[in-house]
Scaffold this motif. Structure first.
Motif, PDB file in Angstrom:
ATOM      1  N   UNK A  56      35.346  20.926 -29.946  1.00 49.31           N
ATOM      2  CA  UNK A  56      34.282  20.439 -29.062  1.00 49.31           C
ATOM      3  C   UNK A  56      33.049  20.071 -29.859  1.00 49.31           C
ATOM      4  N   UNK A  57      32.439  18.909 -29.576  1.00 51.00           N
ATOM      5  CA  UNK A  57      31.222  18.540 -30.292  1.00 51.00           C
ATOM      6  C   UNK A  57      30.122  19.578 -30.049  1.00 51.00           C
ATOM      7  N   UNK A  58      29.354  19.884 -31.094  1.00 51.10           N
ATOM      8  CA  UNK A  58      28.291  20.899 -30.995  1.00 51.10           C
ATOM      9  C   UNK A  58      27.189  20.471 -30.042  1.00 51.10           C
ATOM     10  N   UNK A  59      27.203  19.186 -29.639  1.00 51.22           N
ATOM     11  CA  UNK A  59      26.165  18.667 -28.740  1.00 51.22           C
ATOM     12  C   UNK A  59      26.460  18.960 -27.276  1.00 51.22           C
ATOM     13  N   UNK A  60      27.638  19.539 -26.993  1.00 55.63           N
ATOM     14  CA  UNK A  60      28.023  19.778 -25.604  1.00 55.63           C
ATOM     15  C   UNK A  60      27.879  21.256 -25.251  1.00 55.63           C
ATOM     16  N   UNK A 229      27.834  16.615 -21.517  1.00 57.54           N
ATOM     17  CA  UNK A 229      29.288  16.713 -21.673  1.00 57.54           C
ATOM     18  C   UNK A 229      30.068  15.852 -20.718  1.00 57.54           C
ATOM     19  N   UNK A 230      29.390  14.958 -20.023  1.00 59.00           N
ATOM     20  CA  UNK A 230      30.070  14.247 -18.953  1.00 59.00           C
ATOM     21  C   UNK A 230      30.507  12.849 -19.357  1.00 59.00           C
ATOM     22  N   UNK A 231      30.839  12.664 -20.611  1.00 55.51           N
ATOM     23  CA  UNK A 231      31.283  11.347 -21.037  1.00 55.51           C
ATOM     24  C   UNK A 231      32.553  10.999 -20.272  1.00 55.51           C
ATOM     25  N   UNK A 232      32.810   9.714 -20.155  1.00 49.32           N
ATOM     26  CA  UNK A 232      33.871   9.278 -19.241  1.00 49.32           C
ATOM     27  C   UNK A 232      35.272   9.676 -19.687  1.00 49.32           C
TER      28      UNK A 232
END
Ligand code: TXA
Ligand code: MG
Length: 332
Positions: A56-60, A229-232
């Motif tokens: 998981x990306x640390x940005x989420x 975290x809501x990327x498509x």
């Protein structure tokens, strides 16, 4: 076949899981929405392992799970606005349950949990096993859905083992999830209430509870900082997904799986390699419960396409359609 790390959620296994979590390990946990990948929310190193395990990306940022709303002050800012506190008080009628609130973050919550943000997402889960586990731990649990990043969320202990068996110390089997879709995520600020993700608690229910307007974040904005975290591409099987009545379906050839909300006519059945029915009686709640398991099932068949029907966007139907749109919008 059941995986060796899956254990029944007996009192002694729950105690065992709590001991592992205290040592900084990861545990697969049942909630009423989807299964989570849990770590001690106050242990930055343990939380780091969640990000590694999922890819998981640390940005989420992650959701922090509490045993009760009485524990809220452990994780939200002491100087949280009185207006926000009052609204949280009202919204707590949905707790325990599938509602996550994004609130000003408290100092005790490590940076890594919130991806460096000044807000923290919190929820009080309803699953008795998860509640007993948090109680046994004595600290809140940070837990995203227990799937590899961007894959379909798990609704059984077996699903967790399929994606993350090597990464977890234990998976508590609490049976299939009662809702089957992730929680509603609501941002609460003094000026507005914004739904960042649709789920079991609907916009209408939130508005009724608060007696004020609740907005939904636009899909275009889900790439923006508000809803990190809501990327498509979330919630996508590997197989291409398209709506059965949409333009893409026309060009779908090869081996095709079909997902129906209620039993389709025989003529439809005959056209596809495999037909999955989400609910024999056309019940949307049952369809939501079965949706992710069904997508995972079809994804194992090496099909060329998965075609899905649409459902009315009422009640849980809104969240179902949201997940299906994301699955269908994957860039292949
Ligand atoms: O039902 C659920 O919510 C499940 C169970 C395990 O509780 N959890 C779950 O977690 O779905 P996850 O990490 O898969 O999704 C959490 C969502 C993500 O879209 C994340 O970006 C958003 O919540 N989120 C978390 N913290 C946030 C914050 N501070 N601000 C905005 N969005 C946040
Ligand atoms: Mg997730």
């Amino acid at each position: 076949m059941t995986h060796a790390k899956i254990v029944p959620a007996t009192r002694s296994w729950i105690r065992n899981a709590a001991a592992l979590l205290k040592q900084g390990e990861l545990v697969g946990v049942p909630t009423e929405t989807v299964y989570g990948l849990a770590a001690n929310a106050f242990d930055a190193q343990a939380v780091q392992r969640i990000f590694l395990a999922k890819g998981r990306p640390a940005s989420n940022p992650l959701i922090v799970h509490l045993a009760s709303d009485n524990d809220l002050n452990q994780v939200i800012a002491h100087d949280t606005d009185a207006i926000v506190r009052e609204r949280v008080q009202q919204l707590s009628v949905f707790w325990p349950g599938p509602l996550t609130l994004v609130l000003p973050r408290g100092a005790a919550v490590p940076n890594i949990v919130t991806a460096g943000r000044d807000t923290v997402a919190v929820r009080v889960p309803a699953h008795p096993v998860m509640r007993e586990l948090i109680d046994a731990c004595g600290f809140p649990l940070a837990a995203p859905s227990a799937n590899r990043s961007e894959y379909v969320s798990p609704t059984t202990a077996e699903h967790v083992a399929e994606g993350l068996a090597e990464q977890v110390s234990l998976i508590l089997d609490g049976g299939p999830c009662a809702w089957g879709l992730e929680s509603t995520v609501l941002l609460v600020t003094p000026d507005a209430n914004v739904i960042l993700r649709h789920g079991g608690v609907t916009q209408q229910e939130l508005q009724q509870c608060l007696g004020m307007n609740v907005r939904e974040v636009e899909l275009a904005a889900t790439m923006q900082p508000l809803a990190p975290g809501m990327s498509r591409v979330h919630y996508s099987p590997r197989t291409r997904v398209a709506f059965a009545d949409g333009p893409e379906a026309v060009g779908a050839t090869g081996r095709i799986g079909y997902v129906a909300f209620s039993p389709p006519p025989e003529a439809v059945r005959g056209r596809y390699e495999r037909v999955e029915v989400l609910s024999e009686s056309g019940n949307l709640g049952e369809a939501a419960r079965n949706l992710f398991a069904c997508l995972r099932q079809l994804d194992k068949l090496g099909l060329d396409w998965i075609l899905v029907e649409q459902c009315p966007e009422t009640g849980i139907g809104k969240a179902i359609m949201d997940r299906l749109r994301r699955a269908a919008s994957r860039v292949q």
